[in-house]
Design an enzyme around this catalytic site. Sequence first.
Site, PDB file in Angstrom:
ATOM      1  N   HIS A 152     -82.682 -19.098 -22.342  1.00  0.00           N
ATOM      2  CA  HIS A 152     -82.192 -19.696 -21.101  1.00  0.00           C
ATOM      3  C   HIS A 152     -81.116 -20.747 -21.356  1.00  0.00           C
ATOM      4  CE1 HIS A 152     -82.044 -20.666 -16.956  1.00  0.00           C
ATOM      5  NE2 HIS A 152     -83.295 -20.376 -16.651  1.00  0.00           N
ATOM      6  N   ASP A 384     -75.367  -0.352 -14.864  1.00  0.00           N
ATOM      7  CA  ASP A 384     -75.235   1.109 -14.942  1.00  0.00           C
ATOM      8  C   ASP A 384     -74.646   1.476 -16.302  1.00  0.00           C
ATOM      9  OD1 ASP A 384     -74.728   3.806 -14.678  1.00  0.00           O
ATOM     10  OD2 ASP A 384     -73.450   3.624 -12.905  1.00  0.00           O
TER      11      ASP A 384
END
Length: 438
Positions: A152, A384
Site C-alpha cells: 500500500h 482486460d
Amino acid sequence: MKIVVESSRIIKPAHNADHIRPPLTTTQHIPLSVFDKVTFDTHVAVIYAFRPPTPPNSVIEEGLAKALAEYGQYAGRLGEDSEGNRVILLNDEGVRFVEASIDTTLSNAMPFKPSPSLLDFHPSADGVEELLLVQLTRFTCGSLVLGFSLHHVISDGHATSNFLVSWGLASRGLSISPLPLHDRTSLFAPRQPPQLEFEHRGVEFKSKKISRDSNTENPLKNEVAIHKAHFTKEFLSKLKATASAGRDQPYSTFQSLVAHLWRVVTKARGLNGCETTHVRIAVDGRRRMIPAVPDGYSGNLVLWAFPRANVRELLNRPLQYAADLIRTEVAKMEDSYFKSFIDFSSSGAIEEEDLVPTADADEMVLCPNLEVDCWTRFPFYDLDFGGGSPYYLVPSYLPVEGLLILLPSFIGDGSIDAFVPLFHHNLDSFKLCCYSMD
C-alpha cells in the site's frame, strides 16, 4: 480443491529502445510523500476471475514486464536514503510471478467465499521484499484466477487500478495511455509559512505509546468471520429515498449505504449506548486539491473523514442523522485540509512528538468503530488481458473486525456487495437486521 504451484520467478521491467518514459527521478530512489508515509504499511490483495478464452500466461507475463517499464517503482524495493529516510529504491529487482493450477472448474469453485482458502490464490506476502506479487491459477475449464498483492505504501486504490488497466493494455499490444505521473515531492510541497488550520493529532497521527497500548493481543481476534451482504439496486434506491426524505439535496448511494451499515453493525455488536463510535472513510484528494492532481498520479493521495456519534443517538435517530454526519465530515476534506496536513507532516512535529500513523495494519479489532473502503468507483473491471473483462472480483481474506469493503457486484446491475468482518457471536444479529430500514 488443491492449488498446485508450478513455477515461481522474478519478472523485471522490459526496457527497450522504443521506451520513451523519462527517468522517474534524477537519483536512484523516490522519496515517499507525506501521504505514502501515513497510509497502511502492508500489502493489499485482490482476486480476479476470468472466463475463457484467456490468453496464455506468457502473454500476461510479457504485458507485466512492459507495464513495469512505466511503473518502475512497482519493481523496486523499500529502503532508506543516506539520511535514513524511507524511500522506494528504483533498482529493478522485479516482482514475484507465480504460475499455478487447480484440478477443478471455476463453476465448481464459485462463488468464492470470504474464507482462509482465498489466501491460496496469491503468494504469501509475509516477510517478502517484493512490492508486487502476482499469481496466475489455471482451472481445468480454461478459466483463470489472478491473485494480485501490492504494497500500500506504493500506491492507493486509484493508482493501483490505473496500473492494472495499463497492464491489460500492454498485454494486448497497446500503448499505455495516459502515462503515470511519478512526482511525489513537488506536488506536495509545504506552504511557506505553514498554515496549520486543522488538528491532525488524533486524526492521521497518534503517539507511539497509544499505538503500543492499542495493539496488545486481543483474544477475540481469531473469532472473526466475514459475511458477504448483497444489496440489490432496488434496496439501495429505497435506502437512498429513506435517508433523503424531506431533503432538497438527496444523499448519495454511498452515504446512504454507509450510514445504514454503521447503524446495523453497531446494533449487531450490542454496544453500550453511552459509547462513542466512528467510521473511518477514505477520501481521495486528487480532485479536491487546487490545482487538481492528475488522475494518473501513481502514489497515495488519501486522507480520512471520521464521522462520530453516540451509540444511543445513532440507533435511536433516523437513518438521515447518520447520513448527514457522513456527508458533513467528508465535505470538510477540501483543499485547505489536505494542505494543512502537508504542512503539519512537514513541520517536524511528528519526529519531535514521536507520532505514528493512526492507519495501523496491525490493528485487527476495530470495535466500537468501523472502517469503510469503497471500491465501487475504481475501474477494476476494465482490466482486460485480451480475453475480456473479469467475470468476478473479490478482496482477499482479511479478517479485521469492523473493516468493511464495498465493491460493485459481478452481476453488473448496479447492486453492491459488502464484505463485513464481525465476531462470530455478532453475525446472527447482523444478518437479522442487515436489510431492515428501521
